[in-house]
Write a protein that holds these residues in place. Sequence first.
Motif, PDB file in Angstrom:
ATOM      1  N   PHE A 197     -37.578  51.746 -41.142  1.00 22.48           N
ATOM      2  CA  PHE A 197     -36.631  50.625 -40.933  1.00 22.48           C
ATOM      3  C   PHE A 197     -35.603  51.081 -41.755  1.00 22.48           C
ATOM      4  N   VAL A 198     -34.308  51.001 -41.048  1.00 24.35           N
ATOM      5  CA  VAL A 198     -33.047  51.462 -41.898  1.00 24.35           C
ATOM      6  C   VAL A 198     -32.381  50.277 -42.238  1.00 24.35           C
ATOM      7  N   GLY A 199     -32.015  50.309 -43.576  1.00 19.10           N
ATOM      8  CA  GLY A 199     -31.198  49.248 -44.478  1.00 19.10           C
ATOM      9  C   GLY A 199     -29.813  49.435 -44.570  1.00 19.10           C
ATOM     10  N   GLN A 200     -28.689  48.868 -44.575  1.00 19.92           N
ATOM     11  CA  GLN A 200     -27.490  48.992 -44.901  1.00 19.92           C
ATOM     12  C   GLN A 200     -27.653  48.508 -46.483  1.00 19.92           C
ATOM     13  N   VAL A 201     -27.337  49.151 -47.347  1.00 19.62           N
ATOM     14  CA  VAL A 201     -27.391  48.708 -48.613  1.00 19.62           C
ATOM     15  C   VAL A 201     -26.119  48.122 -49.141  1.00 19.62           C
ATOM     16  N   LEU A 202     -26.114  46.671 -49.172  1.00 18.42           N
ATOM     17  CA  LEU A 202     -25.128  45.532 -49.214  1.00 18.42           C
ATOM     18  C   LEU A 202     -24.821  45.294 -50.752  1.00 18.42           C
ATOM     19  N   ALA A 203     -25.870  45.409 -51.769  1.00 19.68           N
ATOM     20  CA  ALA A 203     -25.677  45.046 -52.946  1.00 19.68           C
ATOM     21  C   ALA A 203     -26.697  45.820 -53.916  1.00 19.68           C
ATOM     22  N   VAL A 204     -26.446  46.560 -54.958  1.00 24.44           N
ATOM     23  CA  VAL A 204     -27.537  47.177 -55.909  1.00 24.44           C
ATOM     24  C   VAL A 204     -27.423  46.276 -57.372  1.00 24.44           C
ATOM     25  N   HIS A 205     -28.671  46.024 -57.547  1.00 23.03           N
ATOM     26  CA  HIS A 205     -29.037  45.347 -59.224  1.00 23.03           C
ATOM     27  C   HIS A 205     -29.565  46.538 -60.034  1.00 23.03           C
ATOM     28  N   GLU A 206     -28.825  46.729 -60.886  1.00 27.11           N
ATOM     29  CA  GLU A 206     -29.287  47.898 -61.841  1.00 27.11           C
ATOM     30  C   GLU A 206     -29.349  47.552 -63.170  1.00 27.11           C
ATOM     31  N   GLU A 207     -30.722  47.622 -64.161  1.00 24.41           N
ATOM     32  CA  GLU A 207     -30.704  47.208 -65.488  1.00 24.41           C
ATOM     33  C   GLU A 207     -29.662  48.156 -66.150  1.00 24.41           C
ATOM     34  N   GLU A 208     -29.190  47.405 -67.090  1.00 25.45           N
ATOM     35  CA  GLU A 208     -27.937  48.200 -67.715  1.00 25.45           C
ATOM     36  C   GLU A 208     -28.547  49.152 -68.729  1.00 25.45           C
ATOM     37  N   GLY A 209     -27.861  50.503 -68.643  1.00 21.66           N
ATOM     38  CA  GLY A 209     -28.111  51.254 -69.456  1.00 21.66           C
ATOM     39  C   GLY A 209     -29.378  52.475 -69.055  1.00 21.66           C
ATOM     40  N   MET A 210     -29.592  52.270 -67.933  1.00 23.29           N
ATOM     41  CA  MET A 210     -30.616  53.096 -67.233  1.00 23.29           C
ATOM     42  C   MET A 210     -29.927  54.211 -66.433  1.00 23.29           C
ATOM     43  N   PHE A 211     -28.747  53.971 -66.006  1.00 20.70           N
ATOM     44  CA  PHE A 211     -28.033  55.033 -65.479  1.00 20.70           C
ATOM     45  C   PHE A 211     -26.792  55.522 -66.015  1.00 20.70           C
ATOM     46  N   ASN A 212     -26.322  56.744 -66.054  1.00 16.07           N
ATOM     47  CA  ASN A 212     -24.861  56.970 -66.565  1.00 16.07           C
ATOM     48  C   ASN A 212     -23.735  56.509 -65.793  1.00 16.07           C
ATOM     49  N   GLU A 213     -22.680  56.752 -65.993  1.00 12.25           N
ATOM     50  CA  GLU A 213     -21.477  56.227 -65.328  1.00 12.25           C
ATOM     51  C   GLU A 213     -21.269  56.967 -63.976  1.00 12.25           C
ATOM     52  N   ASP A 214     -22.016  58.003 -63.742  1.00 16.99           N
ATOM     53  CA  ASP A 214     -21.957  58.526 -62.190  1.00 16.99           C
ATOM     54  C   ASP A 214     -23.304  58.013 -61.445  1.00 16.99           C
ATOM     55  N   GLY A 215     -24.118  57.061 -62.073  1.00 14.81           N
ATOM     56  CA  GLY A 215     -25.137  56.554 -61.386  1.00 14.81           C
ATOM     57  C   GLY A 215     -26.314  57.566 -61.392  1.00 14.81           C
ATOM     58  N   VAL A 216     -26.426  58.565 -62.420  1.00 13.26           N
ATOM     59  CA  VAL A 216     -27.682  59.249 -62.417  1.00 13.26           C
ATOM     60  C   VAL A 216     -28.651  58.803 -63.490  1.00 13.26           C
ATOM     61  N   LEU A 217     -29.631  58.634 -63.027  1.00 13.24           N
ATOM     62  CA  LEU A 217     -30.731  57.951 -63.919  1.00 13.24           C
ATOM     63  C   LEU A 217     -31.041  58.816 -65.290  1.00 13.24           C
ATOM     64  N   ASN A 218     -31.093  57.998 -66.451  1.00 12.12           N
ATOM     65  CA  ASN A 218     -31.267  58.428 -67.706  1.00 12.12           C
ATOM     66  C   ASN A 218     -32.777  58.388 -67.897  1.00 12.12           C
ATOM     67  N   PRO A 219     -33.494  59.737 -67.856  1.00  8.18           N
ATOM     68  CA  PRO A 219     -35.143  59.682 -68.108  1.00  8.18           C
ATOM     69  C   PRO A 219     -35.380  59.332 -69.463  1.00  8.18           C
ATOM     70  N   ARG A 220     -34.624  59.463 -70.573  1.00  8.22           N
ATOM     71  CA  ARG A 220     -34.882  58.677 -71.936  1.00  8.22           C
ATOM     72  C   ARG A 220     -34.895  57.397 -72.081  1.00  8.22           C
ATOM     73  N   LYS A 221     -34.296  56.733 -70.891  1.00  6.15           N
ATOM     74  CA  LYS A 221     -34.233  55.211 -70.804  1.00  6.15           C
ATOM     75  C   LYS A 221     -35.134  54.599 -69.884  1.00  6.15           C
ATOM     76  N   VAL A 222     -35.649  55.204 -68.979  1.00  7.10           N
ATOM     77  CA  VAL A 222     -36.620  54.697 -67.960  1.00  7.10           C
ATOM     78  C   VAL A 222     -37.351  55.890 -67.253  1.00  7.10           C
ATOM     79  N   SER A 223     -38.749  55.722 -67.316  1.00  9.49           N
ATOM     80  CA  SER A 223     -39.680  56.706 -66.812  1.00  9.49           C
ATOM     81  C   SER A 223     -39.936  56.035 -65.455  1.00  9.49           C
ATOM     82  N   PRO A 224     -39.319  56.644 -64.344  1.00  8.12           N
ATOM     83  CA  PRO A 224     -39.822  56.186 -62.803  1.00  8.12           C
ATOM     84  C   PRO A 224     -41.211  56.444 -62.776  1.00  8.12           C
TER      85      PRO A 224
END
Lengths: 186, 186
Positions: free
Chosen positions: A136-163
């Motif tokens: 299934f191919v989806g066009q991403v229309l919106a992203v909901h992100e928990e604040e503080g989990m990603f840096n300003e470039d959208g890179v996950l911070n592994p000290r804030k969240v353990s995927p």
Amino acid sequence: MKKISTQLKQFQYFYPYTVALVGARSGTRVNYMACAWHTALSFDPPLFGILVAKKRLTHQVITEAREFTVNFLAAEQVKLSAQMGRISGHERDKVEEFEVKLAPSQVIASPIIAEAYVSFECQLVDTRTYGDHDLFVGQVLAVHEEEGMFNEDGVLNPRKVSPLLYLGCDFYVTVDPDTLKHVVPD
Amino acid sequence: MKKISTQLKQFQYFYPYTVALVGARSGTRVNYMACAWHTALSFDPPLFGILVAKKRLTHQVITEAREFTVNFLAAEQVKLSAQMGRISGHERDKVEEFEVKLAPSQVIASPIIAEAYVSFECQLVDTRTYGDHDLFVGQVLAVHEEEGMFNEDGVLNPRKVSPLLYLGCDFYVTVDPDTLKHVVPD
């Protein structure tokens, strides 16, 4: 020493993959499943692909809804992943039974999973069969992100969240933030 | 608190993804690139998909060769990933310049990367454009695995190998073997 197999008895060598709950609402039915087979497909437009076997209720619900959400889980939510991955929505109403908390989407009608650290709202733009799964191919229309989990470039911070990462055969693992490195060629 | 974006400036929320070197040989040209956008597509037959932008030399080489190999890297090989990901084969012969060790495949003509802990030999069975990338679909004809890295069910042992995971923007991380868990629903 390397072992070479041409008759595959299992096919799990590509793990670890992150775990997402994927699903949708169609009419009064809302169903999600744990999915580790997924990938980004395109930056522009932002397209995201998920693999779902035809027998899954999620397959039917996404096909009817023409939309889906992708909801990434943290390592602490491993039990939820196991429940949503190993039990079929054809047999039990997983959202009700496991008290999955939903939240409204911004653009589409299907809800996101409230407990996910990041969720995508996707419009279904293509479905294609590959062997025993459909992409299934989806066009991403919106992203909901928990604040503080990603840096300003959208890179996950592994000290804030353990995927939550899946290894196959119901094994899970997560990252070690002390191994984080930024590496560019000389 | 959640932040909602409908205009995406970046699209990296789905990481960490494992890093594979993907490529092929066409005539006298052999080229590989680091690839984090990939997924299993089917168990039976075993199909594996990789996303490659049209501008990459790897795209041209795989299209000509009608086959490719997928070679998963360990965390210690992060420098090789950066070199193979950030430099184009159109400009430099990366295999020669970075002294990448190749090894013969069992079934196809294109070589595998000798240093990878697991490699797939794939025959190209489909190519499909999704936005700014093409999905190459390979049927897995052979698997080369470093002995002792996977258990008898083909599950990776994180005490034996630390898979290289990409986070976006040249950041990398790996797993913490102490977090390994086996979880099934009650």
